[in-house]
Write a protein that holds these residues in place. Structure first.
Motif, mmCIF file in Angstrom:
data_model
loop_
_atom_site.group_PDB
_atom_site.id
_atom_site.type_symbol
_atom_site.label_atom_id
_atom_site.label_comp_id
_atom_site.label_asym_id
_atom_site.label_seq_id
_atom_site.Cartn_x
_atom_site.Cartn_y
_atom_site.Cartn_z
ATOM 1 N N ARG A 49 -2.873 -11.533 -5.377
ATOM 2 C CA ARG A 49 -4.045 -11.294 -4.532
ATOM 3 C C ARG A 49 -5.053 -12.423 -4.701
ATOM 4 N N GLY A 50 -5.580 -12.912 -3.589
ATOM 5 C CA GLY A 50 -6.545 -14.006 -3.602
ATOM 6 C C GLY A 50 -5.929 -15.384 -3.394
ATOM 7 N N ALA A 105 4.965 -4.565 8.921
ATOM 8 C CA ALA A 105 4.778 -3.752 7.725
ATOM 9 C C ALA A 105 5.929 -2.762 7.604
ATOM 10 N N LEU A 106 6.126 -2.249 6.417
ATOM 11 C CA LEU A 106 7.240 -1.335 6.156
ATOM 12 C C LEU A 106 7.157 -0.098 7.056
ATOM 13 N N LEU A 159 -3.558 -7.131 -0.756
ATOM 14 C CA LEU A 159 -2.347 -6.340 -0.997
ATOM 15 C C LEU A 159 -1.713 -5.899 0.330
ATOM 16 N N ASP A 160 -2.551 -5.597 1.328
ATOM 17 C CA ASP A 160 -2.044 -5.141 2.623
ATOM 18 C C ASP A 160 -1.339 -6.233 3.421
ATOM 19 N N ASP A 161 -1.406 -7.460 2.959
ATOM 20 C CA ASP A 161 -0.683 -8.543 3.633
ATOM 21 C C ASP A 161 0.800 -8.514 3.292
ATOM 22 N N GLY A 209 13.072 -13.844 9.110
ATOM 23 C CA GLY A 209 11.838 -13.369 8.496
ATOM 24 C C GLY A 209 11.644 -13.855 7.076
ATOM 25 N N THR A 210 10.386 -13.803 6.651
ATOM 26 C CA THR A 210 10.001 -14.074 5.258
ATOM 27 C C THR A 210 9.370 -12.807 4.708
ATOM 28 N N ARG A 211 9.914 -12.311 3.614
ATOM 29 C CA ARG A 211 9.358 -11.113 2.967
ATOM 30 C C ARG A 211 8.303 -11.556 1.974
ATOM 31 N N LEU A 212 7.043 -11.236 2.268
ATOM 32 C CA LEU A 212 5.923 -11.587 1.391
ATOM 33 C C LEU A 212 5.479 -10.351 0.630
ATOM 34 N N THR A 213 5.393 -10.485 -0.667
ATOM 35 C CA THR A 213 4.868 -9.417 -1.515
ATOM 36 C C THR A 213 3.636 -9.933 -2.216
ATOM 37 N N VAL A 214 2.539 -9.219 -2.082
ATOM 38 C CA VAL A 214 1.280 -9.585 -2.741
ATOM 39 C C VAL A 214 1.016 -8.577 -3.852
ATOM 40 N N VAL A 215 0.860 -9.102 -5.054
ATOM 41 C CA VAL A 215 0.663 -8.203 -6.211
ATOM 42 C C VAL A 215 -0.710 -8.414 -6.838
#
Lengths: 113, 110
Positions: free
Chosen positions: A15-16, A38-39, A83-85, A107-113
C-alpha cells in the motif's frame, strides 16, 4: 499476427507504492483500452489511448494514468496504491471508431498488501 | 448511466438441455450489445454481437429493445460450453468503451 500481451502476469505491491503495467497491442491495432476486474465482477473501463493521447476515461481517480507509445503499446500507472486496487488488470486493443472486436490480453493480477 | 445486469452468477444445465443466460441493460440511446466468453485459463474473447445477427458455436442472442434484454441462448448445451459469460454494451463515440455485467458461470454437466 501476434495477440495482445501483458506483463507482468502477477505482481505484489505494498500500500502506498506505485506500479506500472505494460501492454503490447495486437498487430494492426491503434487503440488500447484498460479495464480493472475485481474478484467476482465484470471488467470496468479505466481509460483508452489512441494516437498517444487519452481518448476516454471511466470513473477512476487521477492516480490512475497511462501512456501510449508510437508502436501503440501502452502502460498503466497507478500511484499511491490502495488495498482496493487489488484486481486483474486487462488490456484490450482495437481499431478506433469502428464497430470492431476488442481483443483482450491475459491480464496482470495485482495484489496490494 | 449505462448498466448491464446479469441476474445469475451461476447456472448449471445437463448436456443436451437448452440454456439461456439472461442479460438486461439500461442505456439512454441505441447501444451495441455483445456477449464475451472466458473459457478456463483462456483470455476474454468475443462470442457474438447483436449487429452481426449471427450464430456462433450454436449460440444466438436477440436484442429486445422493449424489454431492454439481450439473452444468450443455445438449444442443446455441450460440455465444452462451460465457461464464464459476460454481457456487455457500448455506445456511440470514438472511445466505444465496453460496460460489462458481472458475469454468469455456466457449467454443463455430463
Amino acid at each position: 499476427e501476434t495477440g495482445v500481451t501483458q506483463s507482468p502476469t502477477h505482481l505484489i505491491k505494498t500500500r502506498g507504492q506505485q506500479v506500472t503495467l505494460r501492454c503490447s497491442s495486437q498487430s494492426g491495432h491503434n487503440t488500447v483500452s484498460w479495464y480493472q476486474q475485481a474478484l467476482g465482477q465484470g471488467p470496468q473501463f479505466i481509460f483508452q489511448y489512441y494516437r498517444e493521447e487519452e481518448n476516454g476515461r471511466g470513473n477512476f481517480p487521477p492516480r490512475f494514468s497511462g501512456l501510449q507509445f508510437p508502436n501503440y503499446s501502452s502502460e498503466l500507472n497507478v500511484n499511491a496504491l490502495e488495498l482496493d486496487d487489488s484486481a486483474l488488470y486487462l488490456c484490450a486493443s482495437s481499431l478506433v471508431g469502428a464497430a470492431t472486436e476488442a481483443f483482450f490480453g491475459q491480464g496482470t493480477r495485482l495484489t496490494v498488501v | 448511466a449505462q448498466r448491464v445486469t446479469q441476474p445469475e452468477k451461476l447456472l448449471s444445465v445437463f448436456k443436451g438441455a437448452p440454456v439461456e443466460l439472461k442479460c438486461n441493460y439500461s442505456y439512454s440511446g441505441s447501444p451495441e450489445l455483445f456477449w464475451y466468453v472466458q473459457y478456463s485459463r483462456q483470455r476474454l474473447q468475443l462470442l457474438l454481437r447483436h449487429i452481426s445477427r449471427e450464430s456462433i458455436k450454436g449460440f444466438t442472442a436477440d436484442l429486445n429493445k422493449g424489454e431492454t434484454s439481450f439473452h444468450l441462448k443455445k438449444p442443446f448445451a455441450q460440455e465444452e460450453d462451460s465457461a464464464m459469460y459476460y454481457c456487455a454494451l457500448t455506445g456511440p463515440g470514438s472511445a466505444r468503451q465496453l460496460t460489462f455485467g458481472s458475469g454468469t458461470q455456466l457449467t454443463v454437466l455430463p
